[in-house]
Enzyme design. Structure first.
Site, PDB file in Angstrom:
ATOM      1  CG  ASN A 126      13.481  80.233   2.060  1.00  0.00           C
ATOM      2  OD1 ASN A 126      13.848  80.347   3.223  1.00  0.00           O
ATOM      3  ND2 ASN A 126      14.163  80.728   1.054  1.00  0.00           N
ATOM      4  CB  VAL A 127      12.411  73.792   2.295  1.00  0.00           C
ATOM      5  CG1 VAL A 127      13.239  72.517   2.121  1.00  0.00           C
ATOM      6  CG2 VAL A 127      12.097  74.011   3.777  1.00  0.00           C
ATOM      7  CD  GLU A 128      16.442  78.535  -2.160  1.00  0.00           C
ATOM      8  OE1 GLU A 128      17.627  78.249  -2.432  1.00  0.00           O
ATOM      9  OE2 GLU A 128      15.978  79.696  -2.200  1.00  0.00           O
ATOM     10  CG  ASN A 129      14.644  69.875  -4.492  1.00  0.00           C
ATOM     11  OD1 ASN A 129      15.077  69.441  -5.554  1.00  0.00           O
ATOM     12  ND2 ASN A 129      14.303  69.101  -3.488  1.00  0.00           N
TER      13      ASN A 129
ATOM     14  CB  ALA B 227      14.604  69.585  -8.938  1.00  0.00           C
ATOM     15  CE1 TYR B 228      19.100  75.197  -8.507  1.00  0.00           C
ATOM     16  CE2 TYR B 228      18.878  76.941 -10.114  1.00  0.00           C
ATOM     17  CZ  TYR B 228      19.672  76.154  -9.308  1.00  0.00           C
ATOM     18  OH  TYR B 228      21.026  76.338  -9.302  1.00  0.00           O
TER      19      TYR B 228
ATOM     20  CD  GLU C  75       5.649  83.673   2.353  1.00  0.00           C
ATOM     21  OE1 GLU C  75       6.397  82.752   1.967  1.00  0.00           O
ATOM     22  OE2 GLU C  75       5.834  84.863   2.061  1.00  0.00           O
TER      23      GLU C  75
ATOM     24  CB  CYS D   8       5.742  84.616  -4.212  1.00  0.00           C
ATOM     25  SG  CYS D   8       5.097  82.939  -4.010  1.00  0.00           S
TER      26      CYS D   8
ATOM     27  CB  CYS E 188       2.753  82.471  -0.836  1.00  0.00           C
ATOM     28  SG  CYS E 188       4.018  81.190  -0.773  1.00  0.00           S
TER      29      CYS E 188
HETATM   30  O1  LIG Z   1       7.608  85.687   0.176  1.00  0.00           O
HETATM   31  C1  LIG Z   1       8.547  84.940  -0.140  1.00  0.00           C
HETATM   32  C2  LIG Z   1       9.441  85.248  -1.178  1.00  0.00           C
HETATM   33  C3  LIG Z   1      10.459  84.372  -1.455  1.00  0.00           C
HETATM   34  N1  LIG Z   1      10.597  83.230  -0.734  1.00  0.00           N
HETATM   35  C4  LIG Z   1      11.722  82.316  -1.013  1.00  0.00           C
HETATM   36  C5  LIG Z   1      11.612  81.477  -2.245  1.00  0.00           C
HETATM   37  C6  LIG Z   1      13.072  81.194  -2.553  1.00  0.00           C
HETATM   38  O2  LIG Z   1      13.508  80.085  -1.763  1.00  0.00           O
HETATM   39  C7  LIG Z   1      13.799  82.431  -2.060  1.00  0.00           C
HETATM   40  C8  LIG Z   1      14.181  83.380  -3.167  1.00  0.00           C
HETATM   41  O3  LIG Z   1      13.082  83.672  -3.964  1.00  0.00           O
HETATM   42  O4  LIG Z   1      12.906  83.073  -1.168  1.00  0.00           O
HETATM   43  C9  LIG Z   1       9.744  82.909   0.287  1.00  0.00           C
HETATM   44  O5  LIG Z   1       9.883  81.890   0.961  1.00  0.00           O
HETATM   45  N2  LIG Z   1       8.728  83.773   0.539  1.00  0.00           N
HETATM   46 ZN   LIG Z   2       5.619  81.979  -2.105  1.00  0.00          ZN
END
Ligand SMILES: O=c1ccn([C@H]2C[C@H](O)[C@@H](CO)O2)c(=O)[nH]1
Ligand SMILES: [Zn+2]
Length: 136
Positions: A46-49, A51-52, A59, A90, A93
């Protein structure tokens, strides 16, 4: 389902991907390992930002890597969340995976820090899905 050595290889890819995760806002690191139909394994984190909503799931990153490599079908995905959690992709995904999967055959394997596992098919997690077939 993947045999034990393939599973171990995928777990290593997913754990390495999780270690690379950029998650300063949620502090929730996720790693994914996606198995392409050609047997290659594609990692994603996961790559957050700031800007949420622009954050990207692990995935989705793995899917991008697979498509970039020219592979258009996937057989399964292994996902590792934080700590003892067994997490599943989620909703968004699940739809993204559906694009490149046969839902009855595609497996989703969740593994936690202790190595505990739980497995589903995409059909179980995402039944009656909208798919490319509907547009054909
Ligand atoms: O199956 C999942 C569930 C959550 N996240 C990430 C999204 C966010 O960056 C962090 C918290 O929700 O986890 C994923 O990458 N995959
Ligand atoms: Zn997802």
């Amino acid at each position: 389902m993947a045999d034990e050595s393939l599973k171990a290889e995928m777990l290593a890819v997913a754990r390495a991907a999780r270690a690379a995760s950029y998650a300063p806002y949620s502090n929730y690191r996720v790693g994914a390992a996606l198995l392409g139909e050609d047997g290659r394994i594609f990692g994603g984190c996961n790559v957050e930002n700031a800007a949420y909503p622009q954050g990207v799931c692990a995935e989705a990153g793995a899917l991008s890597a697979m498509v970039l490599a020219g592979v258009r079908k996937a057989k399964g995905v292994l996902v590792v969340g934080d700590g003892q959690h067994l997490i599943t992709p989620c909703g968004g995904c699940r739809q993204k995976l559906r694009e490149f999967a046969q839902p009855e055959d595609f497996w989703v394997l969740a593994v936690n820090e202790s190595g505990q596992q739980q497995q589903w098919t995409l059909e179980q997690l995402f039944p009656h899905s909208f798919s490319p077939d509907h547009l054909a």
